[in-house]
Design an enzyme around this catalytic site. Structure first.
Site, PDB file in Angstrom:
ATOM      1  N   HIS A 113       0.992  -1.154   0.065  1.00  0.00           N
ATOM      2  CA  HIS A 113      -0.187   0.061  -0.124  1.00  0.00           C
ATOM      3  C   HIS A 113       0.958   1.106   0.096  1.00  0.00           C
ATOM      4  CE1 HIS A 113       0.585  -0.855   4.242  1.00  0.00           C
ATOM      5  NE2 HIS A 113       0.909   0.445   4.207  1.00  0.00           N
TER       6      HIS A 113
HETATM    7  C1  T46 Z   1       3.004   0.819   6.879  1.00  0.00           C
HETATM    8  C2  T46 Z   1       3.537  -0.248   7.128  1.00  0.00           C
HETATM    9  C3  T46 Z   1       5.297   0.030   7.210  1.00  0.00           C
HETATM   10  C4  T46 Z   1      -4.308  -0.885  13.487  1.00  0.00           C
HETATM   11  O1  T46 Z   1      -5.328  -1.163  14.050  1.00  0.00           O
HETATM   12  N1  T46 Z   1      -3.529   0.201  13.892  1.00  0.00           N
HETATM   13  C5  T46 Z   1      -2.273   0.549  13.309  1.00  0.00           C
HETATM   14  O2  T46 Z   1      -1.498   1.547  13.880  1.00  0.00           O
HETATM   15  C6  T46 Z   1      -1.841  -0.127  12.363  1.00  0.00           C
HETATM   16  C7  T46 Z   1      -0.502   0.255  11.666  1.00  0.00           C
HETATM   17  C8  T46 Z   1      -2.595  -1.304  11.910  1.00  0.00           C
HETATM   18  N2  T46 Z   1      -3.466  -1.754  12.637  1.00  0.00           N
HETATM   19  C9  T46 Z   1      -4.404  -2.943  12.333  1.00  0.00           C
HETATM   20  C10 T46 Z   1      -4.957  -2.919  10.931  1.00  0.00           C
HETATM   21  C11 T46 Z   1      -4.883  -4.328  10.414  1.00  0.00           C
HETATM   22  O3  T46 Z   1      -5.918  -4.853  10.835  1.00  0.00           O
HETATM   23  O4  T46 Z   1      -3.576  -3.857  12.342  1.00  0.00           O
HETATM   24  C12 T46 Z   1      -3.824  -4.876  11.143  1.00  0.00           C
HETATM   25  C13 T46 Z   1      -2.495  -5.058  10.239  1.00  0.00           C
HETATM   26  O5  T46 Z   1      -2.384  -3.652   9.446  1.00  0.00           O
HETATM   27  P1  T46 Z   1      -1.609  -3.594   7.755  1.00  0.00           P
HETATM   28  O6  T46 Z   1      -2.145  -4.866   7.268  1.00  0.00           O
HETATM   29  O7  T46 Z   1      -1.927  -2.311   7.707  1.00  0.00           O
HETATM   30  O8  T46 Z   1       0.035  -3.898   8.198  1.00  0.00           O
HETATM   31  P2  T46 Z   1       0.983  -3.883   7.356  1.00  0.00           P
HETATM   32  O9  T46 Z   1       2.356  -4.488   7.918  1.00  0.00           O
HETATM   33  O10 T46 Z   1       0.837  -4.225   5.833  1.00  0.00           O
HETATM   34  O11 T46 Z   1       1.451  -2.420   7.206  1.00  0.00           O
HETATM   35  C14 T46 Z   1       1.740  -1.390   8.451  1.00  0.00           C
HETATM   36  C15 T46 Z   1       1.044  -0.140   8.422  1.00  0.00           C
HETATM   37  O12 T46 Z   1      -0.311  -0.499   8.215  1.00  0.00           O
HETATM   38  C16 T46 Z   1       1.441   0.928   7.230  1.00  0.00           C
HETATM   39  O13 T46 Z   1       0.965   1.999   7.459  1.00  0.00           O
HETATM   40  O14 T46 Z   1       3.339   1.815   6.280  1.00  0.00           O
HETATM   41  O15 T46 Z   1       3.385  -1.352   7.886  1.00  0.00           O
END
Ligand code: T46
Length: 136
Positions: A49
């Site tokens: 993303h």
């Molecule tokens: C990024 C990269 C480096 C939350 O509830 N709060 C938070 O602050 C974050 C970051 C995530 N979440 C929840 C949302 C999803 O249900 O945690 C779950 C995993 O998040 P996501 O799939 O977005 O994780 P990544 O590793 O793909 O991405 C993350 C960050 O979301 C993003 O901003 O830049 O790490």
């Protein structure tokens, strides 16, 4: 694509090393959120993303991983393998995190609270977004 990394100052003595991260000093924004990921399973690739406005600094505080950055024109891979190294990621940059070592702890400092509306999770939508931005 311009990649910005930081080499944080290490305060070392015979007890070990301490690194301090401070907003608007060695972190270039007000820190509103910190999150970290660990126990990442073998072969996993995360991210996929971009953000419309969010700025972040990524620090692999233990172990190692790699970060792919893509500005819509160019892609670059940045290895994060030292706890004193920070990778600055600004808005409109597609990112993927991969090659996590078993012990990796990837910590992220962010300038905003979590907001799903700031995410662009579709690659074609990301390309359209950066193309529109470049015309502005
Ligand atoms: C990024 C990269 C480096 C939350 O509830 N709060 C938070 O602050 C974050 C970051 C995530 N979440 C929840 C949302 C999803 O249900 O945690 C779950 C995993 O998040 P996501 O799939 O977005 O994780 P990544 O590793 O793909 O991405 C993350 C960050 O979301 C993003 O901003 O830049 O790490």
């Amino acid at each position: 694509m311009k990649i910005t990394t930081f080499d944080f100052e290490e305060h070392g003595d015979d007890r070990g090393i301490l690194i301090s991260l401070e907003e608007n000093k060695n972190i270039p924004f007000d820190i509103h959120r910190c999150y970290f990921m660990y126990n990442t399973q073998p072969g996993v690739r995360r991210g996929f993303h971009a953000h419309k406005t969010l700025r972040q600094v990524l620090v692999c505080v233990r172990g190692s991983c790699k970060i792919l950055l893509d500005d819509g024109t160019e892609k670059q891979v940045v290895p994060l393998d030292q706890p004193n190294k920070g990778l600055y990621i600004t808005a409109n940059t597609w990112r993927e995190m991969f090659d996590f070592s078993e012990d990796a702890v990837l910590m992220v400092l962010a300038d905003q609270l979590y907001d799903e509306a700031d995410y662009i999770r579709n690659y074609d939508a990301f390309l359209a977004h950066v193309s529109k931005k470049s015309e502005e």
